[in-house]
Enzyme design. Structure first.
Site, mmCIF file in Angstrom:
data_model
loop_
_atom_site.group_PDB
_atom_site.id
_atom_site.type_symbol
_atom_site.label_atom_id
_atom_site.label_comp_id
_atom_site.label_asym_id
_atom_site.label_seq_id
_atom_site.Cartn_x
_atom_site.Cartn_y
_atom_site.Cartn_z
ATOM 1 N N LYS A 80 -0.046 -2.495 -8.983
ATOM 2 C CA LYS A 80 0.849 -3.755 -9.487
ATOM 3 C C LYS A 80 2.143 -3.708 -9.553
ATOM 4 C CE LYS A 80 -1.063 -2.278 -13.458
ATOM 5 N NZ LYS A 80 -1.909 -1.136 -13.039
ATOM 6 N N GLY A 81 2.846 -2.624 -9.754
ATOM 7 C CA GLY A 81 4.173 -2.546 -9.357
ATOM 8 C C GLY A 81 4.797 -3.286 -8.318
ATOM 9 N N GLY A 100 4.081 3.804 -15.175
ATOM 10 C CA GLY A 100 4.430 4.330 -13.779
ATOM 11 C C GLY A 100 4.290 3.598 -12.850
ATOM 12 N N HIS A 101 4.970 2.311 -12.971
ATOM 13 C CA HIS A 101 4.827 1.549 -11.622
ATOM 14 C C HIS A 101 6.036 2.294 -10.606
ATOM 15 C CE1 HIS A 101 2.667 -1.474 -13.282
ATOM 16 N NE2 HIS A 101 3.900 -2.237 -13.921
ATOM 17 N N THR A 113 -2.165 10.922 -21.151
ATOM 18 C CA THR A 113 -0.873 11.317 -20.410
ATOM 19 C C THR A 113 0.165 11.976 -21.310
ATOM 20 O OG1 THR A 113 0.108 9.079 -20.687
ATOM 21 C CG2 THR A 113 -0.814 9.559 -18.531
ATOM 22 N N ASP A 120 -3.286 1.715 -11.805
ATOM 23 C CA ASP A 120 -2.525 2.246 -10.198
ATOM 24 C C ASP A 120 -3.194 1.323 -9.269
ATOM 25 O OD1 ASP A 120 -1.741 4.765 -11.983
ATOM 26 O OD2 ASP A 120 -4.051 5.253 -11.530
ATOM 27 N N GLN A 166 -1.899 -0.534 -16.522
ATOM 28 C CA GLN A 166 -3.112 -0.158 -16.468
ATOM 29 C C GLN A 166 -4.209 -0.992 -15.884
ATOM 30 O OE1 GLN A 166 -2.090 0.646 -20.152
ATOM 31 N NE2 GLN A 166 -1.092 2.247 -19.526
HETATM 32 P P1 GDP Z 1 0.725 0.383 -10.507
HETATM 33 O O1 GDP Z 1 0.680 1.266 -11.781
HETATM 34 O O2 GDP Z 1 -0.678 -0.284 -10.618
HETATM 35 O O3 GDP Z 1 1.854 -0.328 -10.114
HETATM 36 O O4 GDP Z 1 0.444 1.493 -9.425
HETATM 37 P P2 GDP Z 1 1.352 2.673 -8.771
HETATM 38 O O5 GDP Z 1 2.575 2.126 -8.589
HETATM 39 O O6 GDP Z 1 1.158 3.942 -9.657
HETATM 40 O O7 GDP Z 1 0.553 3.329 -7.831
HETATM 41 C C1 GDP Z 1 0.899 2.603 -6.490
HETATM 42 C C2 GDP Z 1 1.201 3.316 -5.528
HETATM 43 O O8 GDP Z 1 0.759 2.980 -4.324
HETATM 44 C C3 GDP Z 1 2.588 3.620 -5.435
HETATM 45 O O9 GDP Z 1 3.326 4.661 -4.703
HETATM 46 C C4 GDP Z 1 3.148 2.362 -4.407
HETATM 47 O O10 GDP Z 1 4.184 2.707 -3.654
HETATM 48 C C5 GDP Z 1 1.861 2.521 -3.481
HETATM 49 N N1 GDP Z 1 1.526 0.999 -2.697
HETATM 50 C C6 GDP Z 1 1.410 -0.169 -3.473
HETATM 51 N N2 GDP Z 1 1.144 -0.905 -2.655
HETATM 52 C C7 GDP Z 1 0.638 -0.290 -1.304
HETATM 53 C C8 GDP Z 1 0.192 -0.586 -0.333
HETATM 54 O O11 GDP Z 1 -0.228 -1.749 0.171
HETATM 55 N N3 GDP Z 1 -0.208 0.334 0.828
HETATM 56 C C9 GDP Z 1 0.313 1.785 0.534
HETATM 57 N N4 GDP Z 1 0.048 2.621 1.422
HETATM 58 N N5 GDP Z 1 0.716 2.038 -0.523
HETATM 59 C C10 GDP Z 1 0.988 1.044 -1.627
#
Ligand code: GDP
Length: 426
Positions: A21-22, A45-46, A131, A18, A226
Site C-alpha cells: 500500500k505504501g 510499516g509502509h 507486533t 503488506d 493492514q
Molecule cells: P504495506 O504495509 O502494504 O505498505 O506493505 P509494505 O511496505 O510492508 O511491503 C511492501 C514491500 O514490498 C516493501 O518492501 C516495498 O518496497 C515492496 N514493494 C512494493 N511494491 C512492489 C513491487 O511492485 N515489486 C516489488 N518487488 N516490491 C514491491
C-alpha cells in the site's frame, strides 16, 4: 486517480496487509493535497523508496515525502507519540520540511507505555502474533471508554489521576496473568509532560479540516493500514487487528460521511502473504514458498518476521471487493512472479466435495477448505522495466486479465518493482 469528479480516494489493503500500500499511496499522494491515516497505529510499516532513500514509516502518512502534501492522523488512529516524534525528527534530519504539514486529531487515542507492556506480556501466552506495539490494548481502552485522547493533553491538571487509574488497572491485569512485569506511573507521566508542548500545536479537529479541504475542491487521499482480512469485524477473527481496516473505517476514522468517498482502491499483491497465525488457504509449501519469500522480500517491515507466502486467492479478494465496495484495484509485486514457470491462482474453495465461492465466517470451515487452483503459464522474463501494459509479456497480461475477471473490478495500477517509477497506470 484524481479527476474532475474524484476528490476523495481511499486506499485499502485487500488481503492480509503488506500488500505494498505504501508504494501505491506514494504514487497517488503525488496528486493529493491531503493524506490521512484513519486507523491502526504504529504497526503500519509502509516502505517507500525514493531515489536511493528508503523510508519506513510506521505512524506518519507516507504522503509526507511529497513536498506540498498535508498529512493528517485521523481520530481512528491510535497514536504512538514516541514513534510519531521519532519519525518526525528523522524526516527532518533527512531534509524533509514538516512545518505546518502535519496535523493530529484531538480525538485520536494515545498509545501509552503501559499498553505496550500489556501487549508484549499478553502475547507471550496468547500468541495472536501482535507486533507488541500496544495497539490492541489502546483500542481496548478506547472501546472500554478509558482511553487517553490527544485532546486530554489540554487538561494537564487531570492527567495524574487519569493515568494512575489506568496504570493501576494494567498492573492488576499483569498480576492476574502471572506476569512479574509492572507498568510505571512515572514513565507515563514523564512521557506526557515531554510530549504535550510538541503535540498540542498539531492537535485539531481533523474531521473538520478534511471536510473543509474537500469543500474547497482539494484532493484528499485516505490511507489504510493492514488489510481487509485483518478487519476486526470482517477478518479471520480472532487473528485480526483491533480496528476496521475496510473502507467503512476510512469514514469513521477520518470523521467524514460515506458519501464523500469517490473511489475506493484495493491493493492486492499478485500472490498472497500473511504474518502471524490464522488460516491462509492458498499457502504454498517448501521450495515454492521459499522462492516467493526470497524474491518478494517477504519479511515484516516492522518486525523482520518471515511472512507466510502463497498463491493469489480470488475468493479472499472477491470478498474484499464486496466488503470494501472497491471501485478499482492496484496489483503489486507482479515482478516477483517473473521467476515461475507456472502460477497457480486459487479461484474457489471446495469443502466436503462442494464448491464454495464465498468466504466462510467460520474459521473451522476456512481451515478445512481445499483451494481450487487454475494454473496459468508464467512468463519467466523480467517485468520491472515495463511502464505500459503493452510492455508486459503476453502471459503476464493474461494473468492480470484473469485476476480482473475473477474479481469483476478494473485494475488501475500494476506495480512491477520497489521504486516509485516502477508502476504501470492503466
Ligand atoms: P504495506 O504495509 O502494504 O505498505 O506493505 P509494505 O511496505 O510492508 O511491503 C511492501 C514491500 O514490498 C516493501 O518492501 C516495498 O518496497 C515492496 N514493494 C512494493 N511494491 C512492489 C513491487 O511492485 N515489486 C516489488 N518487488 N516490491 C514491491
Amino acid at each position: 486517480m484524481f479527476g474532475p469528479k474524484t476528490y476523495c480516494v481511499v486506499i485499502v489493503g485487500a488481503q492480509w496487509g503488506d500488500e505494498g500500500k505504501g508504494k501505491i499511496v506514494d504514487v497517488i499522494a503525488e496528486q493529493a493535497d491531503l493524506v490521512v491515516r484513519y486507523q491502526g497505529g504504529a504497526n503500519a510499516g509502509h516502505t517507500v523508496v525514493t531515489g536511493d532513500n528508503e523510508f519506513i514509516l510506521h505512524q506518519i502518512p507516507s504522503g509526507i515525502l511529497h513536498q506540498r502534501t498535508v498529512c493528517v492522523i485521523g481520530n481512528g488512529v491510535v497514536l504512538d507519540p514516541e514513534t510519531f516524534f521519532t519519525e518526525l525528527d528523522q524526516l527532518v534530519e533527512r531534509g524533509i520540511d514538516v512545518t505546518s504539514r502535519v496535523f493530529v486529531s484531538d480525538r485520536a487515542h494515545l498509545v501509552m507505555p503501559y499498553h505496550k507492556l500489556l501487549d508484549t506480556e499478553r502475547d507471550k501466552s496468547q500468541k495472536i502474533g501482535t507486533t507488541g506495539r500496544g495497539i490492541g490494548p489502546a483500542y481496548e481502552d478506547k472501546t472500554g471508554r478509558r482511553g487517553l485522547r490527544v485532546g486530554d493533553l489540554r487538561h494537564p491538571d487531570q492527567l495524574p489521576d487519569l493515568l494512575r487509574e489506568r496504570v493501576d488497572r494494567v498492573n492488576q491485569l499483569l498480576h492476574m496473568m502471572g506476569s512479574e512485569a509492572r507498568a510505571s506511573l512515572d514513565q507515563s507521566m514523564a512521557l506526557l509532560s515531554d510530549l504535550t508542548p510538541r503535540m498540542l500545536p498539531l492537535a485539531t479537529d481533523t474531521g473538520l479540516l478534511v471536510h473543509r479541504a474537500l469543500a474547497d475542491g482539494k484532493r484528499v487521499l485516505l490511507e489504510g493500514a493492514q488489510g481487509a482480512l485483518l478487519d476486526v469485524d470482517h477478518g479471520t477473527y480472532p487473528y485480526v487487528t483491533s480496528s476496521n481496516t475496510t473502507a467503512g473505517g476510512a469514514v469513521t476514522g477520518t470523521g467524514i460521511g460515506p458519501t464523500a468517498l469517490d473511489e475506493i482502491v484495493g491493493v492486492v499483491k499478485a500472490y498472497t502473504t500473511r504474518v502471524g497465525n490464522g488460516p491462509l488457504p492458498t499457502e504454498a509449501e517448501g521450495a515454492l514458498a521459499d522462492q516467493l519469500r526470497e524474491h518478494g522480500g517477504e519479511f515484516g517491515a516492522t518486525t523482520g518476521r518471515p511472512r507466510r507466502c502463497g498463491w493469489f486467492d480470488a475468493t479472499v479478494a472477491r470478498y474484499s471487493v464486496r466488503i470494501n465496495g472497491l471501485t478499482a484495484l492496484a496489483v503489486t509485486k507482479l515482478d516477483v512472479l517473473d521467476h515461475f514457470a507456472e502460477i497457480p491462482v486459487g479461484v474457489a474453495y471446495h469443502l466436503d466435495g462442494e464448491r464454495l465461492e464465498e468466504m466462510p465466517a467460520d474459521l473451522e470451515v476456512l481451515n478445512r477448505v481445499q483451494p481450487q487452483y487454475e494454473v496459468l503459464p508464467g512468463w519467466q522474463q523480467p517485468t520491472s522495466g515495463a511502464r505500459r501494459l503493452a510492455d508486459l509479456p503476453l502471459e503476464a497480461r493474461a494473468y492480470l486479465d484473469r485476476l480482473q475477471d475473477l474479481l469483476g473490478t478494473p485494475i488501475r495500477y500494476v506495480s512491477v518493482g520497489t521504486r516509485r517509477d516502477q508502476i504501470i497506470e492503466v
